[in-house]
Design a protein around this motif. Sequence first.
Motif, PDB file in Angstrom:
ATOM      1  N   GLN A  13      21.558  39.163  85.767  1.00 37.72           N
ATOM      2  CA  GLN A  13      21.588  39.246  84.197  1.00 37.72           C
ATOM      3  C   GLN A  13      22.810  39.612  83.757  1.00 37.72           C
ATOM      4  N   VAL A  14      23.698  40.156  84.187  1.00 33.95           N
ATOM      5  CA  VAL A  14      25.116  40.279  83.828  1.00 33.95           C
ATOM      6  C   VAL A  14      25.766  38.839  83.457  1.00 33.95           C
ATOM      7  N   ILE A  15      25.438  37.998  84.392  1.00 41.31           N
ATOM      8  CA  ILE A  15      26.291  36.780  84.742  1.00 41.31           C
ATOM      9  C   ILE A  15      25.705  35.786  83.284  1.00 41.31           C
ATOM     10  N   ILE A  16      24.378  35.816  83.073  1.00 44.66           N
ATOM     11  CA  ILE A  16      23.465  35.283  82.192  1.00 44.66           C
ATOM     12  C   ILE A  16      24.180  35.922  80.863  1.00 44.66           C
ATOM     13  N   ASP A  17      24.083  37.070  80.601  1.00 42.11           N
ATOM     14  CA  ASP A  17      24.303  37.635  79.465  1.00 42.11           C
ATOM     15  C   ASP A  17      25.842  37.065  79.022  1.00 42.11           C
ATOM     16  N   ASP A  18      26.665  37.183  80.123  1.00 42.51           N
ATOM     17  CA  ASP A  18      27.996  36.674  79.999  1.00 42.51           C
ATOM     18  C   ASP A  18      28.336  35.392  79.554  1.00 42.51           C
ATOM     19  N   SER A  19      27.216  34.387  80.037  1.00 42.07           N
ATOM     20  CA  SER A  19      27.392  32.889  79.729  1.00 42.07           C
ATOM     21  C   SER A  19      26.985  32.878  78.356  1.00 42.07           C
ATOM     22  N   ASP A  20      25.810  33.536  77.752  1.00 43.22           N
ATOM     23  CA  ASP A  20      25.276  33.630  76.462  1.00 43.22           C
ATOM     24  C   ASP A  20      26.519  33.952  75.399  1.00 43.22           C
ATOM     25  N   VAL A  21      27.122  34.979  75.934  1.00 48.82           N
ATOM     26  CA  VAL A  21      28.247  35.621  75.060  1.00 48.82           C
ATOM     27  C   VAL A  21      29.180  34.325  74.901  1.00 48.82           C
ATOM     28  N   ALA A  22      29.427  33.897  76.146  1.00 49.31           N
ATOM     29  CA  ALA A  22      30.923  32.886  75.938  1.00 49.31           C
ATOM     30  C   ALA A  22      30.149  31.655  75.366  1.00 49.31           C
ATOM     31  N   GLN A  23      29.054  31.162  75.415  1.00 48.23           N
ATOM     32  CA  GLN A  23      28.514  29.862  74.775  1.00 48.23           C
ATOM     33  C   GLN A  23      28.619  30.315  73.156  1.00 48.23           C
ATOM     34  N   ALA A  24      28.283  31.613  72.975  1.00 49.30           N
ATOM     35  CA  ALA A  24      28.172  31.987  71.336  1.00 49.30           C
ATOM     36  C   ALA A  24      29.731  32.134  70.701  1.00 49.30           C
ATOM     37  N   LYS A  25      30.530  32.469  71.745  1.00 46.09           N
ATOM     38  CA  LYS A  25      31.931  32.731  71.094  1.00 46.09           C
ATOM     39  C   LYS A  25      32.705  31.081  71.060  1.00 46.09           C
ATOM     40  N   GLU A  26      32.172  30.106  71.810  1.00 41.63           N
ATOM     41  CA  GLU A  26      32.402  28.891  71.951  1.00 41.63           C
ATOM     42  C   GLU A  26      32.200  28.256  70.624  1.00 41.63           C
ATOM     43  N   GLU A  27      30.784  28.338  70.596  1.00 39.24           N
ATOM     44  CA  GLU A  27      30.437  27.843  68.979  1.00 39.24           C
ATOM     45  C   GLU A  27      31.042  28.364  67.939  1.00 39.24           C
ATOM     46  N   GLU A  28      31.279  29.845  67.916  1.00 39.92           N
ATOM     47  CA  GLU A  28      32.072  30.383  66.845  1.00 39.92           C
ATOM     48  C   GLU A  28      33.500  29.903  66.733  1.00 39.92           C
ATOM     49  N   ILE A  29      33.920  29.759  67.715  1.00 37.35           N
ATOM     50  CA  ILE A  29      35.282  28.980  67.856  1.00 37.35           C
ATOM     51  C   ILE A  29      35.284  27.613  67.159  1.00 37.35           C
ATOM     52  N   ASN A  30      34.241  26.707  67.700  1.00 42.74           N
ATOM     53  CA  ASN A  30      34.248  25.348  67.118  1.00 42.74           C
ATOM     54  C   ASN A  30      33.966  25.383  65.831  1.00 42.74           C
ATOM     55  N   LYS A  31      32.973  26.402  65.331  1.00 42.25           N
ATOM     56  CA  LYS A  31      32.857  26.555  63.821  1.00 42.25           C
ATOM     57  C   LYS A  31      33.801  26.683  62.944  1.00 42.25           C
ATOM     58  N   LYS A  32      34.880  27.442  63.549  1.00 43.84           N
ATOM     59  CA  LYS A  32      36.033  28.020  62.855  1.00 43.84           C
ATOM     60  C   LYS A  32      37.159  27.187  62.923  1.00 43.84           C
ATOM     61  N   ARG A  33      37.116  26.132  63.906  1.00 38.66           N
ATOM     62  CA  ARG A  33      37.933  24.836  63.947  1.00 38.66           C
ATOM     63  C   ARG A  33      37.590  23.894  63.059  1.00 38.66           C
TER      64      ARG A  33
END
Length: 247
Positions: free
Chosen positions: A33-53
Amino acid sequence: MNLCVRLKCFRYNISSHLYRYSTTSEAIEQNEQVIIDDSDVAQAKEEEINKKRNISRLSMSHHNLVNGKRPYDYPMSLAHLTVKYNRKMYGKYGSASGVNPSLCWPTRADIREKLEYESEAYPFTIQEMMETTRQKRLAEEEKILKRDQEIVAKMAKLEMWKKELRNKVAKKTAEAQAAKDKKERLVEEVRRHFGFKLDSRDERFQEMLVKREKEQKKQEKLARKEAKEKVMIAKLQQKNAEISENK
């Protein structure tokens, strides 16, 4: 006594193993669950970074178009499910479009419909169309040749028409001058008739002028009649002479 002790030890071992297994399973689930939560958080962060780019503030579809990618990764409307749209995507983006290339081939119904359309829109064969075009070209060339010949013939008659026109203009000019001279002679005769200078607008002058014009017209009519009679007499004499010669 020994049997009882052994049974108690066996139960204790099984209980301890079960407890350890349950504890381990819970730990594994928590870790997953921690790994899944970490991957979702990482994906959200990646999307946020791409959006800011994306400083252009373009929508994702427009951003993909600018960068040479397919605008939508999944259908957004019914039009995106049509064969025509998918063919267009494959033709523009190739295998990167994710479209099965077999869709680009026409179906039996498409081929049949195309053949029916061509049979109605283009009922003639290529040879027939070429022959029709050749006949039209020959007819057009013959028309141009005929027109050129007419122009040449008219140009040959141009001098004759110019001469006729000059003669016609000269005749009208002479007739107008003759009428003018005739009028002046009549006016002069009327003046001589009165023996004194009289205004041409005077009533007596106008009456005498009308009378003279009538007399002159009568004389001219008699002269034309006499001339016509002379011509007829001459023709009769010529005809009698020809008859006498034939006898």
